[in-house]
Enzyme design. Structure first.
Site, PDB file in Angstrom:
ATOM      1  CD  GLU A  68      -2.805  -0.320   2.546  1.00 23.79           C
ATOM      2  OE1 GLU A  68      -4.135  -0.875   2.381  1.00 23.79           O
ATOM      3  OE2 GLU A  68      -2.596   0.246   2.740  1.00 23.79           O
ATOM      4  CB  CYS A  69       0.755   4.404   0.378  1.00 25.58           C
ATOM      5  SG  CYS A  69       0.521   5.793  -0.383  1.00 25.58           S
TER       6      CYS A  69
END
Length: 494
Positions: free
Chosen positions: A337-338
């Protein structure tokens, strides 16, 4: 119906910048120093404030987000996090009544206060007003009769005379003043492009800052009255949330490595709890310091954080980068994530990264921020095609290309409704079918809210890799953790 007697209060404000974090964190630390077991909570998706809350209380900071998890999960998640606590303190987000754009009160502090049946303490920046403070407080206290604004803490008060004028104005308002904080030099809590610098990057200084906040609250606020107010909250109906244990779990306990350390500080506490309940052993490692993945790693979770700040150091750890690439090439499940997405790219600001994805990442001037409605474009180790979730984006970086394509890694065009099987239902696909081979596909079809509404595809699915900018809360869809752990051992535990 089951109900729980739990003293609690919500710290809110008319707007951002009023002093919520100062008061909430200081109050948590002051209560803790008085010998109380304090449960810390934060309204909204923010990861950074909960780190300071955890430092103040010695318990995990937990988020309460009615958009990401749905209103029905707010109270159960709160009760789960507050188990065995003497008192719970909830820090609000933005202004008391500010929520998701265009959706009324959804995800606002006011909504969470109502769901928790908790009294609200309003922190008011009084630096440029005197008698007008009464009109402000009256407006907030009367706007929604279901929100109980039960006290005020006046922040940035200039002098004894200023305090006298403010108290005199509020006498007729019916909302008691529970604290007055004088103007003072700011406690050193440095910020950068996405807000406060996380605790993990400055633990010694952050510990001193939290102690100073506790002292300010202790000297300026009526802790006894605040504790009594927390006790005025009625019993909260409902059962605490618990990570569901699947009927069948994998033989043995696969090791899921979870990135931590200064570069990877963004994670919801419930994610590790869900992984353990699904049958995994969670092993935290630091990509800045550890040159190898934990022994026996069968799956990898790379959460959010600030790899852009540590790109040279992450790049210099070449042995770990090779191990991550090797694990991903083997087909093992990898959820990123990210920050994790940036780490898996070919390079970040010119620094070599893991090279799992044929993409480059760089810092930009543009802030991407907001809630998203997401649908899984195809099967992956996290979700079956058609699975719907809600998420949040918060970054100043860009990845090129922005999404995997059907064949060549370039973004698909069209809306996500056309990208998913017409009759897809969450949870139907087996993890064995969740790895689409070497071709790279988009991870999510996104609908954006806010000032730039629209639809697009985003992220990458390749072999066992699921990488995206989108932050999601797995408690909203516990099958995500079950599916991921099932993929670690080549079978479905869901």
């Amino acid at each position: 119906m089951v109900s729980t007697a739990l003293p609690r209060l919500v710290v809110a404000a008319p707007s951002s910048g009023s002093g919520k974090t100062t008061v909430a964190t200081g109050l948590m630390a002051a209560f803790t120093a008085a010998g109380l077991e304090v449960s810390p909570h934060k309204v909204g998706p923010d990861y950074i404030d909960p780190g300071y809350h955890a430092l103040a209380t010695g318990r995990p900071g937990r988020n309460l987000d009615a958009y990401l998890c749905g209103p029905d999960l707010v109270a159960p998640l709160f009760l789960h996090g507050a188990a065995d606590a003497d008192v719970a303190v909830v820090e609000g987000v933005m202004g008391l009544y500010d929520g998701a754009a265009g959706l009324g009160e959804l995800s606002s502090t006011a909504q969470v206060a109502k769901l928790l049946r908790a009294p609200v303490v309003l922190v008011v920046d009084a630096s440029s007003q005197s008698r007008s403070v009464a009109a402000l407080v009256h407006g907030f206290a009367s706007w929604d009769p279901e929100v109980r604004v039960a006290g005020v803490i006046l922040n940035k008060v200039a002098s004894d005379r200023h305090e006298e004028l403010l108290r005199e104005a509020l006498d007729a308002c019916g909302v008691p003043v529970l604290g007055v904080l004088r103007r003072a030099p700011l406690v050193r809590t440095p910020s950068r492009h996405l807000g406060l610098v996380p605790v993990a990057e400055r633990r010694a200084e952050a510990t001193g800052a939290v102690a100073e906040l506790a002292q300010r609250v202790r000297s300026g606020c009526d802790l006894g009255a605040l504790f009594a107010l927390a006790h005025s909250a009625p019993p909260l109906p409902g059962k605490p949330w618990a990570p569901p244990v699947p009927a069948s779990r994998p033989h043995g306990r696969p090791v899921v490595a979870v990135a931590g350390g200064a570069a990877f500080t963004f994670s919801y506490a419930e994610h590790a709890e869900l992984l353990r309940a699904a049958g995994a052993d969670v092993a935290v490692f630091d990509p800045l310091r550890d040159t190898a993945l934990p022994p026996g790693t069968a799956g990898l979770v790379l959460g959010g954080g600030f790899p852009e700040v540590y790109a040279p150091e992450l790049s210099a750890n070449e042995p770990l980068r090779r191990e991550v690439a090797k694990l991903a090439a083997s087909g093992a499940p990898v959820a990123a994530e990210c920050a994790g997405l940036l780490y898996l790219a070919r390079e970040l600001d010119g620094e070599p990264m893991c090279g799992v994805l044929d993409a480059t990442a760089r810092m930009t001037e543009r802030l991407t921020l907001g809630y998203r409605d997401a649908v899984a474009v195809g099967d992956s180790v996290l979700a079956a095609a058609g699975t719907r979730m809600r998420g949040h984006e918060f970054h100043r970086t860009a990845v090129d290309p922005g999404a995997g394509g059907p064949e060549d890694g370039k973004p698909e065009t069209g809306e996500q409704e056309n990208a998913k099987p017409r009759n897809a239902k969450p949870g139907n696909a087996k993890p064995g079918n969740a790895k689409p081979g070497n071709r790279t596909a988009p991870a999510w079809g996104l609908t954006s809210r806010g000032s730039r509404p629209g639809r697009r595809v985003e992220g990458f699915v390749k072999n066992g890799v699921h990488a995206s900018y989108l932050h999601v809360h797995w408690a909203a869809e516990p099958s995500v953790a079950r599916r991921f752990v099932g993929s670690c051992v080549g079978g479905c535990a869901a």
